[in-house]
Design a protein around this motif. Structure first.
Motif, PDB file in Angstrom:
ATOM      1  N   LEU A  26      -1.756  -5.513 -19.349  1.00  0.00           N
ATOM      2  CA  LEU A  26      -1.172  -4.396 -18.603  1.00  0.00           C
ATOM      3  C   LEU A  26      -2.255  -3.564 -17.925  1.00  0.00           C
ATOM      4  O   LEU A  26      -2.094  -3.135 -16.774  1.00  0.00           O
ATOM      5  N   ARG A  27      -3.345  -3.349 -18.626  1.00  0.00           N
ATOM      6  CA  ARG A  27      -4.448  -2.613 -18.011  1.00  0.00           C
ATOM      7  C   ARG A  27      -4.988  -3.375 -16.796  1.00  0.00           C
ATOM      8  O   ARG A  27      -5.264  -2.769 -15.746  1.00  0.00           O
ATOM      9  N   SER A  28      -5.147  -4.676 -16.916  1.00  0.00           N
ATOM     10  CA  SER A  28      -5.630  -5.467 -15.776  1.00  0.00           C
ATOM     11  C   SER A  28      -4.671  -5.370 -14.595  1.00  0.00           C
ATOM     12  O   SER A  28      -5.097  -5.290 -13.437  1.00  0.00           O
ATOM     13  N   ASP A  29      -3.376  -5.379 -14.881  1.00  0.00           N
ATOM     14  CA  ASP A  29      -2.394  -5.249 -13.808  1.00  0.00           C
ATOM     15  C   ASP A  29      -2.488  -3.881 -13.140  1.00  0.00           C
ATOM     16  O   ASP A  29      -2.343  -3.765 -11.919  1.00  0.00           O
ATOM     17  N   LEU A  30      -2.712  -2.843 -13.931  1.00  0.00           N
ATOM     18  CA  LEU A  30      -2.886  -1.511 -13.352  1.00  0.00           C
ATOM     19  C   LEU A  30      -4.116  -1.480 -12.452  1.00  0.00           C
ATOM     20  O   LEU A  30      -4.071  -0.931 -11.343  1.00  0.00           O
ATOM     21  N   GLU A  31      -5.198  -2.071 -12.884  1.00  0.00           N
ATOM     22  CA  GLU A  31      -6.407  -2.101 -12.072  1.00  0.00           C
ATOM     23  C   GLU A  31      -6.150  -2.818 -10.743  1.00  0.00           C
ATOM     24  O   GLU A  31      -6.619  -2.381  -9.688  1.00  0.00           O
ATOM     25  N   ALA A  32      -5.395  -3.903 -10.793  1.00  0.00           N
ATOM     26  CA  ALA A  32      -5.093  -4.640  -9.562  1.00  0.00           C
ATOM     27  C   ALA A  32      -4.269  -3.788  -8.603  1.00  0.00           C
ATOM     28  O   ALA A  32      -4.489  -3.817  -7.379  1.00  0.00           O
ATOM     29  N   LEU A  33      -3.323  -3.025  -9.131  1.00  0.00           N
ATOM     30  CA  LEU A  33      -2.523  -2.149  -8.268  1.00  0.00           C
ATOM     31  C   LEU A  33      -3.376  -1.029  -7.664  1.00  0.00           C
ATOM     32  O   LEU A  33      -3.210  -0.669  -6.491  1.00  0.00           O
ATOM     33  N   VAL A  34      -4.289  -0.490  -8.450  1.00  0.00           N
ATOM     34  CA  VAL A  34      -5.145   0.590  -7.950  1.00  0.00           C
ATOM     35  C   VAL A  34      -6.015   0.109  -6.792  1.00  0.00           C
ATOM     36  O   VAL A  34      -6.327   0.882  -5.874  1.00  0.00           O
ATOM     37  N   ARG A  35      -6.382  -1.150  -6.811  1.00  0.00           N
ATOM     38  CA  ARG A  35      -7.247  -1.676  -5.747  1.00  0.00           C
ATOM     39  C   ARG A  35      -6.526  -1.753  -4.394  1.00  0.00           C
ATOM     40  O   ARG A  35      -7.174  -1.939  -3.364  1.00  0.00           O
ATOM     41  N   ILE A  36      -5.227  -1.622  -4.388  1.00  0.00           N
ATOM     42  CA  ILE A  36      -4.469  -1.652  -3.129  1.00  0.00           C
ATOM     43  C   ILE A  36      -4.330  -0.225  -2.619  1.00  0.00           C
ATOM     44  O   ILE A  36      -3.673   0.599  -3.252  1.00  0.00           O
ATOM     45  N   PRO A  37      -4.930   0.118  -1.484  1.00  0.00           N
ATOM     46  CA  PRO A  37      -4.895   1.512  -0.985  1.00  0.00           C
ATOM     47  C   PRO A  37      -3.561   1.830  -0.316  1.00  0.00           C
ATOM     48  O   PRO A  37      -3.467   1.995   0.902  1.00  0.00           O
ATOM     49  N   SER A  38      -2.528   1.964  -1.118  1.00  0.00           N
ATOM     50  CA  SER A  38      -1.158   2.098  -0.615  1.00  0.00           C
ATOM     51  C   SER A  38      -0.820   3.544  -0.258  1.00  0.00           C
ATOM     52  O   SER A  38       0.112   4.144  -0.795  1.00  0.00           O
ATOM     53  N   VAL A  39      -1.579   4.110   0.667  1.00  0.00           N
ATOM     54  CA  VAL A  39      -1.356   5.492   1.116  1.00  0.00           C
ATOM     55  C   VAL A  39      -0.215   5.492   2.124  1.00  0.00           C
ATOM     56  O   VAL A  39      -0.299   4.855   3.179  1.00  0.00           O
ATOM     57  N   SER A  40       0.857   6.199   1.828  1.00  0.00           N
ATOM     58  CA  SER A  40       2.045   6.171   2.681  1.00  0.00           C
ATOM     59  C   SER A  40       1.963   7.132   3.853  1.00  0.00           C
ATOM     60  O   SER A  40       2.818   7.083   4.748  1.00  0.00           O
ATOM     61  N   SER A  41       0.961   7.992   3.880  1.00  0.00           N
ATOM     62  CA  SER A  41       0.782   8.889   5.025  1.00  0.00           C
ATOM     63  C   SER A  41       0.608   8.061   6.291  1.00  0.00           C
ATOM     64  O   SER A  41      -0.119   7.057   6.288  1.00  0.00           O
ATOM     65  N   PRO A  42       1.273   8.452   7.398  1.00  0.00           N
ATOM     66  CA  PRO A  42       1.245   7.619   8.609  1.00  0.00           C
ATOM     67  C   PRO A  42      -0.138   7.436   9.212  1.00  0.00           C
ATOM     68  O   PRO A  42      -0.331   6.534  10.033  1.00  0.00           O
ATOM     69  N   ALA A  43      -1.114   8.236   8.827  1.00  0.00           N
ATOM     70  CA  ALA A  43      -2.461   8.087   9.370  1.00  0.00           C
ATOM     71  C   ALA A  43      -3.198   6.891   8.759  1.00  0.00           C
ATOM     72  O   ALA A  43      -4.293   6.551   9.212  1.00  0.00           O
ATOM     73  N   PHE A  44      -2.592   6.247   7.755  1.00  0.00           N
ATOM     74  CA  PHE A  44      -3.250   5.151   7.060  1.00  0.00           C
ATOM     75  C   PHE A  44      -2.537   3.828   7.332  1.00  0.00           C
ATOM     76  O   PHE A  44      -1.414   3.810   7.838  1.00  0.00           O
ATOM     77  N   ASP A  45      -3.184   2.733   6.994  1.00  0.00           N
ATOM     78  CA  ASP A  45      -2.688   1.393   7.270  1.00  0.00           C
ATOM     79  C   ASP A  45      -1.461   1.094   6.401  1.00  0.00           C
ATOM     80  O   ASP A  45      -1.567   0.923   5.188  1.00  0.00           O
ATOM     81  N   GLN A  46      -0.291   1.008   7.046  1.00  0.00           N
ATOM     82  CA  GLN A  46       0.938   0.798   6.294  1.00  0.00           C
ATOM     83  C   GLN A  46       1.088  -0.644   5.801  1.00  0.00           C
ATOM     84  O   GLN A  46       1.953  -0.935   4.972  1.00  0.00           O
ATOM     85  N   ALA A  47       0.263  -1.541   6.294  1.00  0.00           N
ATOM     86  CA  ALA A  47       0.278  -2.895   5.746  1.00  0.00           C
ATOM     87  C   ALA A  47      -0.112  -2.883   4.271  1.00  0.00           C
ATOM     88  O   ALA A  47       0.318  -3.759   3.497  1.00  0.00           O
ATOM     89  N   GLN A  48      -0.916  -1.915   3.883  1.00  0.00           N
ATOM     90  CA  GLN A  48      -1.311  -1.815   2.476  1.00  0.00           C
ATOM     91  C   GLN A  48      -0.147  -1.370   1.605  1.00  0.00           C
ATOM     92  O   GLN A  48      -0.051  -1.761   0.433  1.00  0.00           O
ATOM     93  N   VAL A  49       0.745  -0.557   2.145  1.00  0.00           N
ATOM     94  CA  VAL A  49       1.934  -0.164   1.385  1.00  0.00           C
ATOM     95  C   VAL A  49       2.842  -1.373   1.186  1.00  0.00           C
ATOM     96  O   VAL A  49       3.419  -1.567   0.106  1.00  0.00           O
ATOM     97  N   GLN A  50       2.958  -2.206   2.219  1.00  0.00           N
ATOM     98  CA  GLN A  50       3.728  -3.439   2.086  1.00  0.00           C
ATOM     99  C   GLN A  50       3.085  -4.358   1.046  1.00  0.00           C
ATOM    100  O   GLN A  50       3.781  -4.960   0.218  1.00  0.00           O
ATOM    101  N   ALA A  51       1.761  -4.459   1.078  1.00  0.00           N
ATOM    102  CA  ALA A  51       1.057  -5.293   0.103  1.00  0.00           C
ATOM    103  C   ALA A  51       1.287  -4.784  -1.316  1.00  0.00           C
ATOM    104  O   ALA A  51       1.438  -5.574  -2.264  1.00  0.00           O
ATOM    105  N   SER A  52       1.322  -3.469  -1.469  1.00  0.00           N
ATOM    106  CA  SER A  52       1.573  -2.884  -2.783  1.00  0.00           C
ATOM    107  C   SER A  52       2.976  -3.221  -3.268  1.00  0.00           C
ATOM    108  O   SER A  52       3.179  -3.585  -4.432  1.00  0.00           O
ATOM    109  N   ALA A  53       3.959  -3.125  -2.364  1.00  0.00           N
ATOM    110  CA  ALA A  53       5.336  -3.477  -2.738  1.00  0.00           C
ATOM    111  C   ALA A  53       5.416  -4.929  -3.183  1.00  0.00           C
ATOM    112  O   ALA A  53       6.086  -5.265  -4.179  1.00  0.00           O
ATOM    113  N   GLU A  54       4.740  -5.804  -2.468  1.00  0.00           N
ATOM    114  CA  GLU A  54       4.767  -7.228  -2.826  1.00  0.00           C
ATOM    115  C   GLU A  54       4.100  -7.469  -4.170  1.00  0.00           C
ATOM    116  O   GLU A  54       4.556  -8.307  -4.964  1.00  0.00           O
ATOM    117  N   ALA A  55       3.026  -6.740  -4.452  1.00  0.00           N
ATOM    118  CA  ALA A  55       2.354  -6.890  -5.745  1.00  0.00           C
ATOM    119  C   ALA A  55       3.265  -6.435  -6.881  1.00  0.00           C
ATOM    120  O   ALA A  55       3.342  -7.087  -7.934  1.00  0.00           O
TER     121      ALA A  55
END
Length: 460
Positions: A26-55
């Motif tokens: 579980l800790r390893s899975d949390l670390e993997a999620l943290v590595r995805i910069p899923s910032v939902s603010s529109p100034a950031f890359d929203q592809a990362q939010v999609q990647a986070s959802a897929e993870a």
């Protein structure tokens, strides 16, 4: 809902052992999620939010949930919402259904120089995992996944997971999402894993949340900037005038001085002043403001802050009088306060205290309703038992000074559901700030508590 019987002690011990065995993964899975910069603010890359959802979707499938979808809806303005993960696992006939909520989007990292280690590269220091989203709220996702893994085929309730992707930008399509997927999200009990515990080692149930009102107030005094030497004296600059207006918002004790705002009953528990000063990083010598207990000032009284200010910057300043200045005000309101009435009261105060006849213009912002839970519901009592078993100490009922406006939307769409507001955070986690972190021991206890909660709910 009738309070189900508690599992036997050997069942509790068995689940405790399973959590300990599963926690490394579980800790390893949390670390993997943290590595995805899923910032939902529109100034950031929203592809990362999609990647986070897929993870997240992949983790849920790996936890034995077959019906997993990534969904979004358009907001009231037609703008598409961020991706949410909805996953369902039916329970036995007659078993209750539990909706497990968390969010996979995160706040922007802010000033990178303020981080001891890179925000999206998880690092453990002294039992805490550092990284953006490590606590708020990717640890909440791991709590849900951990409970499902630990219970496995013995899960005796139906579960629906709703992992939102836009909580950190105010959940702009939340209400539309609930209505669009109402039948899929309906549940008897809703667990919102997006709050805090009282402190490390002491669990808490959040029974009240302040609501939110914000607005922008502009003070204008001149058509355009004029020379401060030639015209200064008879005319005050707009920054000074706005400062005078802002100063009317609090009395001599620091309490909010806006007529028409509600104050609730004082909480039963208080926040130790030394702990508060440390947790809030109050500078030595600075006095705390307001009257009443610290917990009342945080949970059941209004609080008003300036969170933004537009005026001539120091770098761009010249010897001129500023013609206008704008401040953004954030008003937190306790349970029992209507947000529209609070916004109207604040507007009336600002317009009624125009300094020296300056032109005051108020522009309304967002509103969010406060929340007060029934503290003696059957679901609450089961949750308190689960927390006490996991931590080895009774849980505390707390309020939260922050706001989670979407909880009011949940109550509106699912009025019969029991809502439990839980969390993995603690006062040291620095959610939203630099060096956000999650206490790993607390996360393990949260996983066990949720597994115990689901296991006991299955005994109905």
């Amino acid at each position: 809902m009738t309070i189900p019987p508690a599992p036997a002690p050997d069942r509790v011990a068995a689940l405790r052992g399973r959590v300990a065995e599963a926690f490394g993964d579980l800790r390893s899975d949390l670390e993997a999620l943290v590595r995805i910069p899923s910032v939902s603010s529109p100034a950031f890359d929203q592809a990362q939010v999609q990647a986070s959802a897929e993870a997240v979707a992949g983790l849920l499938r790996g936890a034995g949930v077959d019906d997993v979808r990534i969904l979004s809806v358009d907001g009231p303005d037609g703008a598409p919402g961020r991706p949410a993960v909805v996953a369902r696992r039916p329970g036995p006939d007659g078993a209750p259904t539990v909706l497990l909520y968390a969010h996979h989007d995160v706040q922007p990292p802010g000033d990178l120089a303020a981080w001891v280690s890179p925000p999206f590269e998880p690092v453990e220091r002294d039992g805490r995992l550092y990284g953006r989203g490590a606590s708020d709220d990717k640890a909440g996702i791991i709590a849900h996944i951990g409970a499902l893994r630990v219970l496995g085929d013995e899960l005796g309730v139906g579960v629906t997971l709703f992992i939102e992707g836009e909580e950190e930008i105010g959940s702009p399509t939340f209400a539309q999402f609930l209505h669009a997927h109402r039948d899929e999200l309906a549940a008897d009990v809703i667990v919102v894993a997006d709050s805090s515990n009282w402190k490390v080692g002491t669990p808490a149930l959040t029974t009240s949340l302040r609501g939110l009102v914000d607005l922008d107030v502009e003070v204008a005094v001149l058509e355009h900037a004029v020379h401060s030497g030639m015209f200064g004296g008879p005319v005050l600059d707009a920054v000074t005038l706005l400062a005078r207006l802002i100063a009317t918002l609090h009395d001599e004790n620091g309490d909010v001085a806006v007529d028409g705002l509600v104050t609730g009953a004082p909480p039963e528990v208080d926040y130790d002043e030394a702990d508060f000063r440390s947790d809030a990083t109050v500078l030595p010598g600075s006095e705390l403001v307001g009257t009443g207990s610290i917990s009342a000032r945080l949970w059941t009284k209004p609080a008003l802050s300036v969170i933004g200010f537009d005026a001539t910057s120091v770098a761009q300043s010249s010897n001129t009088l500023a013609p206008r200045a704008t401040a953004r005000l954030s008003l937190r309101i306790p349970p029992g306060q209507d947000p529209a009435a609070a916004q109207a009261a604040l507007r009336a105060h600002l317009e009624g205290h125009a300094p020296f006849g300056a032109r005051v213009t108020v522009r309304d912002g967002e509103r969010g309703r406060p929340f007060q839970a029934p503290v003696d519901s059957e679901a609450m009592q089961v949750a308190r038992w689960a927390f006490a078993e996991s931590w080895g100490t009774p849980s505390v009922d707390i309020g939260l000074g922050g706001s989670i406006p979407f909880i009011a939307d949940l109550l509106e769409v699912f009025p019969e559901a029991a809502i439990l507001v839980t969390g993995v955070e603690d006062p040291e986690c620095r959610a939203h700030g630099a060096n956000e972190s999650q206490d790993l021991g607390e996360l393990e206890r949260v996983v066990l508590a949720e597994a115990l909660l689901l296991d006991r709910l299955a005994q109905r």
